[in-house]
Scaffold this active site. Structure first.
Site, short mmCIF file in Angstrom:
data_model
loop_
_atom_site.label_atom_id
_atom_site.label_comp_id
_atom_site.label_asym_id
_atom_site.label_seq_id
_atom_site.Cartn_x
_atom_site.Cartn_y
_atom_site.Cartn_z
N GLY A 1 -23.21 9.17 5.90
CA GLY A 1 -24.65 8.93 5.93
C GLY A 1 -25.52 10.03 6.53
CE LYS B 1 -19.15 18.03 -2.11
NZ LYS B 1 -18.92 17.60 -0.73
CG ASP C 1 -19.63 6.61 -0.42
OD1 ASP C 1 -19.99 7.80 -0.29
OD2 ASP C 1 -18.42 6.28 -0.49
CD1 TRP D 1 -25.91 15.37 3.58
CD2 TRP D 1 -26.49 15.42 1.42
NE1 TRP D 1 -25.39 16.51 3.03
CE2 TRP D 1 -25.72 16.57 1.71
CE3 TRP D 1 -26.95 15.22 0.12
CZ2 TRP D 1 -25.43 17.53 0.74
CZ3 TRP D 1 -26.65 16.18 -0.85
CH2 TRP D 1 -25.90 17.32 -0.54
C1 LIG Z 1 -18.45 14.51 1.38
S1 LIG Z 1 -18.69 12.78 1.37
C2 LIG Z 1 -20.46 12.67 1.44
C3 LIG Z 1 -21.03 13.01 2.79
C4 LIG Z 1 -22.49 12.62 2.90
N1 LIG Z 1 -23.34 13.51 2.11
C5 LIG Z 1 -22.97 12.67 4.33
O1 LIG Z 1 -23.73 13.57 4.64
O2 LIG Z 1 -22.61 11.81 5.12
C6 LIG Z 1 -18.35 12.35 -0.30
C7 LIG Z 1 -18.43 10.87 -0.59
O3 LIG Z 1 -18.30 10.67 -2.01
C8 LIG Z 1 -17.83 9.34 -2.16
N2 LIG Z 1 -17.38 9.08 -3.54
C9 LIG Z 1 -16.37 9.70 -4.21
N3 LIG Z 1 -16.27 9.19 -5.47
C10 LIG Z 1 -17.22 8.23 -5.59
C11 LIG Z 1 -17.61 7.37 -6.64
N4 LIG Z 1 -17.00 7.38 -7.84
N5 LIG Z 1 -18.64 6.52 -6.44
C12 LIG Z 1 -19.28 6.49 -5.23
N6 LIG Z 1 -18.95 7.30 -4.19
C13 LIG Z 1 -17.93 8.15 -4.36
C14 LIG Z 1 -16.71 9.25 -1.13
O4 LIG Z 1 -16.40 7.91 -0.84
C15 LIG Z 1 -17.32 10.02 0.05
O5 LIG Z 1 -17.89 9.16 0.99
#
Ligand SMILES: C[S@@+](CC[C@H](N)C(=O)[O-])C[C@H]1O[C@@H](n2cnc3c(N)ncnc32)[C@H](O)[C@@H]1O
Length: 205
Positions: free
Chosen positions: A52, A154, A72, A54
């Site tokens: 969270g 990304k 998420d 962002w």
């Molecule tokens: C690098 S983290 C994001 C960090 C976030 N931007 C932050 O600042 O806290 C990537 C996230 O993508 C989510 N994710 C991956 N595949 C997903 C999907 N198909 N649907 C929803 N979320 C997904 C993962 O659960 C993970 O929490």
């Protein structure tokens, strides 16, 4: 030799000291400072938003008159001022439509994606999964992003990246590749920052 993973690096310590849940906040901060993405009062859809950071940053930037929607696969712990947190798979377009209906939004001003697939350790597989997620983000932006709205996503660079980027470039008005300083040295991740056309469709020619 690649640097060993160390969760206690300078960015992580800075995030902890400033009350952010993840070091990735500084990637969004850098992109926001460069492109002017987040303005007071706007609606932002954050895909892959857990844990969270962002959302925390976005909340501060858009103020109490703005709206953040976070989605998420994992549960996102409550964040002050962010009521719209959902657990869903962003590749499920019906689920996204239901969420936006529930959030009472037909369109959004900004789509953010810091999505990262569960890594298998096999470079090409992980990169392909990242492209699949990115294609889902683009589909969401095509359907819900307002004219002139920004989309940030990304992607992991690899064999399929050039084709994916070439296709996007043919369709989106303004499109740039941006490395973030807070990305790890060994990371293949890169951010695509693109803007919808004034007439509201991604295709401009
Ligand atoms: C690098 S983290 C994001 C960090 C976030 N931007 C932050 O600042 O806290 C990537 C996230 O993508 C989510 N994710 C991956 N595949 C997903 C999907 N198909 N649907 C929803 N979320 C997904 C993962 O659960 C993970 O929490």
């Amino acid at each position: 030799m690649p640097k060993p993973y160390t969760p206690n690096d300078a960015w992580s310590r800075k995030a902890a000291a400033e009350g952010y849940r993840a070091r990735s906040v500084y990637k969004l901060q850098e992109l926001d400072q460069k492109f002017g993405l987040l303005k007071k009062g706007i609606t932002v859809l954050d895909l892959g938003a857990a844990p969270g950071s962002w959302l925390q940053y976005t909340r501060k930037k858009i103020g109490s008159g703005g709206t953040c929607i976070g989605i998420d696969l994992q549960k996102i712990a409550p964040i002050d001022g962010v009521d719209l947190l959902y657990r869903a798979d962003i590749t499920d377009m019906d689920a996204i439509r239901k969420i936006l209906t529930h959030a009472n939004r037909r369109t959004v001003d900004v789509v953010l994606s810091d999505l990262a697939p569960n890594t298998s350790g096999i470079k090409d597989v992980d990169q392909w999964k990242s492209i699949e997620l990115s294609e889902a983000v683009v589909a969401i932006a095509e359907e819900f992003l307002k004219p002139n709205g920004w989309c940030v996503l990304k992607v992991l660079r690899g064999a399929d990246f050039d084709d994916f980027y070439r296709t996007l470039k043919a369709q989106w008005k303004n499109i740039k590749l941006q490395h973030a300083k807070a990305s790890r040295d060994r990371s293949r991740e890169i951010y695509i920052v693109m803007r919808k056309s004034e007439r509201g469709n991604a295709v401009t020619r």
